[in-house]
Scaffold this motif. Structure first.
Motif, PDB file in Angstrom:
ATOM      1  N   SER A 141      -2.776  -3.437   0.788  1.00 35.47           N
ATOM      2  CA  SER A 141      -2.859  -3.712  -0.649  1.00 35.47           C
ATOM      3  C   SER A 141      -2.870  -5.212  -0.886  1.00 35.47           C
ATOM      4  O   SER A 141      -2.010  -5.927  -0.353  1.00 35.47           O
ATOM      5  N   TYR A 154       0.833  -1.205   0.000  1.00 39.18           N
ATOM      6  CA  TYR A 154       0.000   0.000   0.000  1.00 39.18           C
ATOM      7  C   TYR A 154       0.864   1.250   0.000  1.00 39.18           C
ATOM      8  O   TYR A 154       0.597   2.211  -0.725  1.00 39.18           O
ATOM      9  N   TYR A 165       0.614   2.936  -3.641  1.00 41.22           N
ATOM     10  CA  TYR A 165      -0.471   3.899  -3.591  1.00 41.22           C
ATOM     11  C   TYR A 165      -0.103   5.250  -2.967  1.00 41.22           C
ATOM     12  O   TYR A 165      -0.562   6.286  -3.437  1.00 41.22           O
TER      13      TYR A 165
END
Length: 262
Positions: free
Chosen positions: A98, A73, A77
């Motif tokens: 994630s 993540y 992201y």
């Protein structure tokens, strides 16, 4: 028009401490892996697995999911945000996991396990792959309870309003993912793995199946606001799923050409 019930994300309140629904879904997912794994060991002796093997790989898998999911993540992201505020990477209670990162974490855990037990890495992934989808489905139910990862606006009859977001009717994309990534993928892999297959074939089918289903459902899921749509109008989830599909096709072709049964 359906409206999301806005559940309390905390399932059990114990004074200042709370047990969250999402955490319970993680526990349910690991329990499903344990139950299905024991079934495979008992009914598919040609796999050569023991109950101790299952317990050990589950322990390593938990670590891989949590660390990989969090790191994925951060890297996939919100890398820039965490680069400026590195301590926030430790705030796991604020969310931010994630699947693709957790998937990579589990792959590393299975590689570690395979080397420590003298097993082939692909033989290990073939054993684990059919056990995973129902756990993924449990995670999507957790997303729905938390009213997160909602869908794009739509006018379909089953559209749902998420009051914590806005008053627009949206796809209940968490349920789509529950059905596709959870139930459909499980049924496909469980059927395919019921008989001995070439080493790597079950893993290849998992990569293809998950990649295609996730890619498709992303068209109904609202892209992350801080990312939006990327090149070619694809979301980050779609771009991360494409390598899975390609690797899965390559692995499946390799498996049937080599034809070592596992």
């Amino acid at each position: 028009m359906l409206t999301h019930p806005q559940f309390d994300p905390v399932a059990i309140h114990l004074g200042s401490f709370g047990i969250h629904w999402y955490g319970l879904m993680y526990l349910l997912a690991f329990a499903i892996v344990l139950v299905l794994g024991r079934y495979r060991i008992r009914n598919q002796p040609w796999l050569g697995w023991s109950l101790r093997d299952l317990d050990d790989i589950l322990f390593l898998g938990v670590i891989g999911v949590v660390l990989g999911g969090r790191l994925g993540y951060i890297l996939f992201y919100k890398f820039t945000d965490y680069l400026h505020e590195p301590l926030q990477s430790l705030y796991v209670w604020e969310g931010g996991m994630s699947f693709h990162g957790g998937f990579l974490g589990v792959l590393v855990a299975m590689l570690w396990f395979a080397r420590s037990r003298g097993k082939g890495w692909m033989a290990v992934t073939d054993f684990i792959a059919p056990l995973v989808p129902l756990g993924l489905g449990a995670g999507r139910i957790g997303n729905f309870v938390n009213a997160e990862l909602w869908g794009r606006p739509t006018d379909v009859p089953w559209a749902m309003i998420f009051p914590n977001i806005d008053n627009l009717p949206r796809h209940p994309s968490q349920f789509y993912e529950f059905v596709l990534e959870g139930l459909v993928l499980f049924a496909l892999l469980w059927w395919f793995s019921r008989k001995p297959r070439p080493t790597g074939a079950v893993s290849g089918l998992f990569l293809i199946g998950y990649g295609i289903l996730r890619f498709a459902v992303e068209y109904t899921r609202e892209p992350d606001g801080f990312l939006g749509l990327l090149a070619l109008g694809f979301s980050m989830g779609q771009w991360l799923s494409l390598p899975m599909i390609l690797c899965g096709i390559g692995l499946l072709v390799w498996a049937y050409r080599k034809k070592n049964t596992s």
